[in-house]
Design a protein around this motif. Structure first.
Motif, PDB file in Angstrom:
ATOM      1  N   ALA A   1       0.931  -1.308   0.130  1.00  2.62           N
ATOM      2  CA  ALA A   1       0.081   0.012   0.002  1.00  2.62           C
ATOM      3  C   ALA A   1       0.797   1.504  -0.096  1.00  2.62           C
ATOM      4  O   ALA A   1       0.489   2.418  -0.865  1.00  2.62           O
ATOM      5  N   VAL A   2       1.787   1.258   0.861  1.00  4.42           N
ATOM      6  CA  VAL A   2       2.896   2.477   0.883  1.00  4.42           C
ATOM      7  C   VAL A   2       3.479   2.721  -0.454  1.00  4.42           C
ATOM      8  O   VAL A   2       3.346   3.822  -0.832  1.00  4.42           O
ATOM      9  N   ALA A   3       3.917   1.627  -1.252  1.00  3.96           N
ATOM     10  CA  ALA A   3       4.561   1.712  -2.663  1.00  3.96           C
ATOM     11  C   ALA A   3       3.637   2.364  -3.477  1.00  3.96           C
ATOM     12  O   ALA A   3       4.075   3.168  -4.393  1.00  3.96           O
ATOM     13  N   VAL A   4       2.199   2.548  -3.390  1.00  2.00           N
ATOM     14  CA  VAL A   4       1.239   3.201  -4.436  1.00  2.00           C
ATOM     15  C   VAL A   4       0.505   4.417  -3.529  1.00  2.00           C
ATOM     16  O   VAL A   4      -0.439   5.062  -4.158  1.00  2.00           O
ATOM     17  N   THR A   5       0.915   4.824  -2.420  1.00  2.26           N
ATOM     18  CA  THR A   5       0.375   5.984  -1.681  1.00  2.26           C
ATOM     19  C   THR A   5       1.116   7.306  -1.875  1.00  2.26           C
ATOM     20  O   THR A   5       2.159   7.360  -1.430  1.00  2.26           O
ATOM     21  N   ALA A   6       0.375   8.358  -2.528  1.00  2.00           N
ATOM     22  CA  ALA A   6       1.172   9.591  -2.717  1.00  2.00           C
ATOM     23  C   ALA A   6       0.952  10.686  -1.557  1.00  2.00           C
ATOM     24  O   ALA A   6      -0.298  10.189  -0.815  1.00  2.00           O
TER      25      ALA A   6
END
Length: 266
Positions: free
Chosen positions: A86-91
């Motif tokens: 999730a962190v990898a795709v959270t701006a």
């Protein structure tokens, strides 16, 4: 004069009860107990199968101390992989929703790693909502009670950058084979994924596109044997889906992205 180490006695009791991590658990129980009587009661609760995290009142998750109340799903270590994905795709500044949130641990962990997100969480269980509020509201998030998307404010439709879901995925017929600490102490609604383990995932995927912003992501923790079904449910409703598995965490995540140029079905 000989000093008796209470930890050793607790270790022996926990080992006899089949606790795999008896030494680690004993240290935590000894540290948490205020008196010898407290320690005896807490140890007996663990021997009886109650989750350690509920006895302590907290769980360590992704470097955070998460409050855990009785009757609430205990965050699993493997779910750290869902957080990583999730962190990898959270701006920075994105709207993030932790659906089927339990304690709210997943949303809190993402918020600790991505600054400035707008964090929302929801669960159908009143006990989970109360617990999640103690973990999420102090960091500026909001928690709602209700069935999946029905719990969320209508103004979030079409704005969610990242929708994170750790819904139940144990097939109904396999609940009886789960460890007693889950089967006997956690709510059935947090464990039972229906006949094939994917019933709740299908319900989420059916409506996710209405809530995601263009380019937004849906991430669902799933079982390795259910991953293809979870991804298929996402694809059936217009999301671009794939799965990712971590051998380190022993966890599989299905990931769907709403296309930038169209509104998925649902």
């Amino acid at each position: 004069m000989t000093t008796t180490d209470p930890t050793e006695a607790v270790v022996l009791r926990l080992r006899a009860a089949g606790c795999v991590f008896a030494e680690d658990e004993a240290r935590l129980l000894v540290d948490a107990a205020r008196t010898a009587d407290d320690l005896d009661v807490m140890t007996q609760r663990r021997v009886d199968g109650e989750p350690l995290e509920v006895i302590l009142g907290w769980a360590e998750f992704c470097g955070l101390r998460i409050a855990v109340d009785p009757g609430v799903f205990v965050p699993r270590r493997r779910t750290a992989y869902l957080v990583e994905e999730a962190v990898a795709v959270t701006a920075e500044g994105a709207v993030v929703v932790d659906l089927c949130c339990g304690t709210g641990a997943i949303g809190a962990a993402v918020a600790s790693r991505v600054p400035g997100i707008g964090l929302y969480a929801a669960d159908i269980e009143p006990a989970a909502v109360r617990c999640a509020r103690s973990n999420v509201e102090p960091i500026g998030g909001r928690v709602y009670e209700g069935d999946l998307f029905a719990a969320l404010p209508a103004e979030l439709r079409g704005t969610v950058g990242v929708l994170i879901v750790n819904a139940p995925y144990v097939p109904t017929d396999e609940i009886a084979m789960m460890p007693p600490e889950a089967r006997d102490y956690e709510p059935l609604v947090a464990l039972d994924g229906g006949f094939d383990g994917v019933e709740v995932h299908r319900r989420v995927a059916e409506h996710a596109g209405q809530w995601l912003a263009p380019g937004g992501h849906l991430l669902i923790e799933t079982g390795e044997s259910q991953a293809a079904l979870t991804a298929a449910a996402m694809s059936a409703h217009g999301l671009l889906a794939h799965t990712s598995t971590s051998d380190e965490w022993y966890c599989t995540v299905a990931i769907g992205r709403r296309p930038n140029d169209c509104q998925p079905e649902g």
